[in-house]
Design a protein around this motif. Structure first.
Motif: not given
Length: 807
Positions: A489-496, A554-559
């Motif tokens: 819940d701390m990746a609102k701008e650029k997290g994917e 698989f990669n699951g996320y970007y921060d």
């Protein structure tokens, strides 16, 4: 698999636990669909309520269960031997017997010569009451002179007042003594935003087993406990004080208690005495309600109705294998979605999810199980639930108690979880396949916070268009407030979220297939399929990671810095379970990639002690650019716990892709952990997760149950619908057939009860057998799936036997 805590005692999945009072944090749910919600422990702790603002007893968390003095209690003052408490008192042996949905504590104190039995349940009828039946037996060789006292503190207000105006709200109490006990009716509900005149009464009423009246009551805490005493050492009991009908202590505006004194009895060896209590919350006359239950016959009748009501729910889907403990355990799993419909996610001691209600995804995932039991009943609910979708494709986050009640956010914090838009279609698609009811797509539904009305299909399309307006730099949908893992819940701008971009792609494939089957507009189908293929191809190509160890996943996320979360790292390989589940489930992962993911998950996520898959590897540092989860201790909650919920979806994904052995291993890991009670320390059922010690956490109220039931019925046992036709496609492994070579499942389909029997005399494994002869009520079926019309023609019995030969 040492199940040291409890054992099943009948085929209705009742169980007995020996000395469960030695286990902390252990509790059992009691409830009805009218909204009465209770929890109870082997020491009679727990709380009783109908909502956040109407607690009969003091609200508790699991940390309170063994530490608070507030509980249900029944005292025996034995002349010459002193006072003994059924809650606090020492015992040579303690047993709990429990079932759907009743709870009995049995305690034996040989020194005092007493055997006590305390039965509690919430009747299935539409009353907000909990019933308590107490029986005490003299097991000594001497006559005992016993004075009994019921003692149940009455809190009678909002949970918010536990630390906010606790004393001031007690000043609102108006305490009334009746011939049966104590009734508290606060004058107002205290809220500085706007006080309300209160109409609810909170009551504790009791009688002797023969309906004899109590001798009186101590209606305030001070009268019962005394200046020097407390609930563990109440002076009224220890000194055997008689109740004073005209106490010198002012009673109004005080903390209340339903402390009811019964007449002294002489109990001969082998003789018993019984007492009854009714604890409740009502706007109607408490005495009127009490008279419905004020005799053993009335209590026994209500108990019988209650047992039948919940047993029928547990048998909506019922598995029969050689492992009878598994079959009975699944009965408890089957009723858990009904528990969450009643309790929401907030009203059992293990839960700290706000102040009531279920979340958006909880609503839709619970419907997976509920519609498998009765699709016709769920139809209206599904249409109504789309009323939580906004015009921009986002939605409300909290579901209220009333049908159609949606709340914008929890705790007045406005957020968007990016995964929310995918769950409604997943559930609706199951409904359409089970029922064949394609017309539901064109039913009209409201939009949240708008007067506009449009079709259910339009709501779905909007939910799947919205994420494409929020693409990150790597081509995945932005994480926004979080996805399924609330802790990210701390990746609102650029997290994917690659994981849920894959999930949306899977939905788009399914939706385009569905629309093609109903001959919907070709241009929309082509657009959906094009979008799905674009996402799938990019994820399959760009997010597949190869590790130096030779493993791949698989990669699951970007921060929030736009950095890839998973893969090789100086602190060790980083991998998440969610990042693998949805590429498999959606069909994005190739067959070869599915095999590689399994090997990698065994390498990096499998815990050799708990024997289950963890939610993620240990990142060994907090992640302020990703989410709070990594501030939790590793192995706790969303940071690397053995999460039943995601594991159940992992199993479903494997089964869906034809990897039955892998799916069975994941299901077995959850089941084995639940029954390894020396570690998990829970009653039957599935918890949300197992913590770093292996203890089951957040029991009963979890989406894990819906996914387990969904997976077992539609994938492992292969009984499902396809546009209303009956699919028979088992993915059972040879271990499941045991010695008999036969397994069965009882379920509902097209408004009929079916019993599907699989015969595997050759003990063949999945991949070795194929479906041979199929008959419905001994009449051969020529092709699969069985067309709905043909099925209805053949299924003319109350229970319709479908025999399937595996050859």
């Amino acid at each position: 698999m040492p199940n040291t805590l409890w054992r099943f005692i009948d085929d209705d999945a009742a169980f007995v636990a020996e000395n469960p009072d030695k286990i902390s944090r252990l509790y059992f749910p009691l409830a009805n669909e009218f909204g009465m919600m209770s929890s109870i422990t082997p020491k009679l702790h727990g709380d009783i309520k109908t909502g956040q603002h109407s607690f009969l007893t003091v609200p508790v968390t699991t940390e309170d269960l063994n530490n608070t003095l507030y509980n249900r209690n029944f005292w025996l003052y034995i002349e010459g031997r002193g006072a003994w408490s059924m809650a606090f008192g020492e015992a040579d042996e303690t047993l709990v017997e429990a079932g759907f949905l009743w709870h009995k504590v049995i305690k034996i104190n040989k020194k005092l010569g007493i055997k006590a039995e305390v039965l509690n349940f919430v009747p299935a009828e539409n009353e907000a009451v909990e019933l308590m039946s107490i029986k005490a037996t003299n097991i000594s060789k001497k006559k005992l002179k016993i004075t009994p006292t019921l003692a149940i503190p009455i809190y009678g207000r909002s949970a918010d007042n536990l630390r906010d105006h606790r004393h001031v709200t007690s000043l609102l109490n108006r305490i009334r003594l009746t011939k049966y006990g104590v009734v508290v009716t606060p004058t107002m509900s205290f809220d500085e935003m706007g006080h309300q005149v209160n109409k609810l009464s909170y009551f504790v009423l009791g009688c002797e087993g023969d309906s004899g009246l109590p001798e009186g009551a101590f209606p305030t805490m001070l009268e019962f406990s005394g200046e020097a005493g407390n609930l563990e050492k109440p002076e009224a009991v220890l000194k055997n004080i008689s109740p004073d009908k005209k106490s010198s202590i002012a009673r109004q505006g005080k903390e209340a208690i339903g402390a009811i004194r019964f007449k002294t009895l002489s109990l001969g060896p082998g003789k018993s005495m019984s007492h009854l209590a009714v604890m409740g919350i009502s706007e109607d006359g408490p005495e009127k309600i009490f008279k419905k239950y004020n005799s053993p016959d009335k209590i026994n009748k209500a108990l019988s109705v209650n047992k039948k009501f919940w047993a029928e729910k547990s048998k909506k889907v019922y598995f029969s294998t050689d492992d009878k403990d598994f079959d009975r355990w699944m009965k408890w799993v089957t009723v858990q979605p009904a528990f969450r419909k009643i309790f929401g996610c907030s009203f059992l001691p293990d839960f700290d999810y706000g102040k009531g209600g279920r979340g958006w995804r909880d609503l839709w995932q619970d419907c997976l199980a509920l519609l498998l039991m009765n699709p016709k009943e769920v139809r209206g609910t599904l249409v109504n639930n789309f009323g939580g979708v906004r015009l921009d494709g986002s939605n409300a986050t909290i579901i209220g108690k009333k049908q159609g009640e949606f709340i914008s956010d929890r705790n007045k914090i406005s957020r968007v979880w990016m995964d929310h838009g995918m769950w409604p279609f997943m559930t609706l698609n199951l409904y359409i396949n089970q029922s064949g009811d394609k017309d539901i797509l064109f039913e009209k539904a409201k939009f949240f916070e708008s007067d506009k009305v449009d079709t259910v299909l339009e709501h779905i399309l909007l939910q799947h268009k919205r994420p494409f307006t929020r693409l990150g730099s790597h081509g995945n949908f932005l994480l926004e407030g979080a996805d399924w893992n609330d802790g990210l819940d701390m990746a609102k701008e650029k997290g994917e979220s690659v994981a849920f971009t894959a999930a949306y792609a899977g939905n788009l494939f399914e939706l385009s297939d569905l629309l093609e089957k109903i001959n919907y507009k070709r241009e929309i189908i082509d657009e959906l399929r094009q979008k799905a293929n674009g996402l799938a191809g990019r994820i399959r190509r760009d997010e597949w990671i190869k590790i130096n160890s030779g493993h791949s996943f698989f990669n699951g996320y970007y921060d929030n810095l736009g950095q890839r979360v998973e893969g090789g790292h100086e602190n060790g390989v980083r991998m998440t379970l969610a990042g693998q589940v949805f590429p498999i489930m959606s069909g994005i992962a190739t067959g070869g990639q599915v095999s590689e993911i399994y090997k990698s998950a065994k390498k990096y996520l499998w815990d050799p002690e708990l024997k289950g898959f963890r939610l993620n590897t240990d990142f060994k540092e907090i992640q302020p650019n990703l989410g709070r989860a990594f501030g939790f201790a590793y192995g706790e909650k969303e940071n690397g716990a053995f999460f039943s919920h995601m594991n159940a979806m992992f199993a479903y994904a494997f089964y869906k892709r034809g990897f039955a052995k892998e799916g069975f291993e994941v299901i077995s890991s959850i089941y084995n952990m639940c029954l390894n009670t020396s570690v998990s320390r829970i009653y039957p059922g599935v918890p949300e997760y197992f913590n770093s010690d292996g203890r089951g956490m957040y029991h009963y109220l979890t989406g894990s149950a819906s996914w387990l039931l969904f997976t077992m019925l539609t994938q492992a046992f292969g009984v499902a619908g396809e546009m209303g036709s009956l699919v028979i496609n088992p993915k059972l492994v040879k271990e499941q057939f045991g010695k008999s070579g036969k397994v069965s499942v009882s379920a509902g389909f097209a408004g009929k009860r079916i019993l599907v029997n699989y015969y595997n005399p050759g003990k063949l494994d999945y991949g070795e057998y194929k479906i041979g002869n199929i008959s419905i009520n001994n009449k051969s079926v020529k092709e699969l799936p069985v067309k709905r019309e043909e099925f209805l023609n053949l299924a003319e019995k109350p229970v319709n036997a479908i025999d399937v030969q595996l050859v």
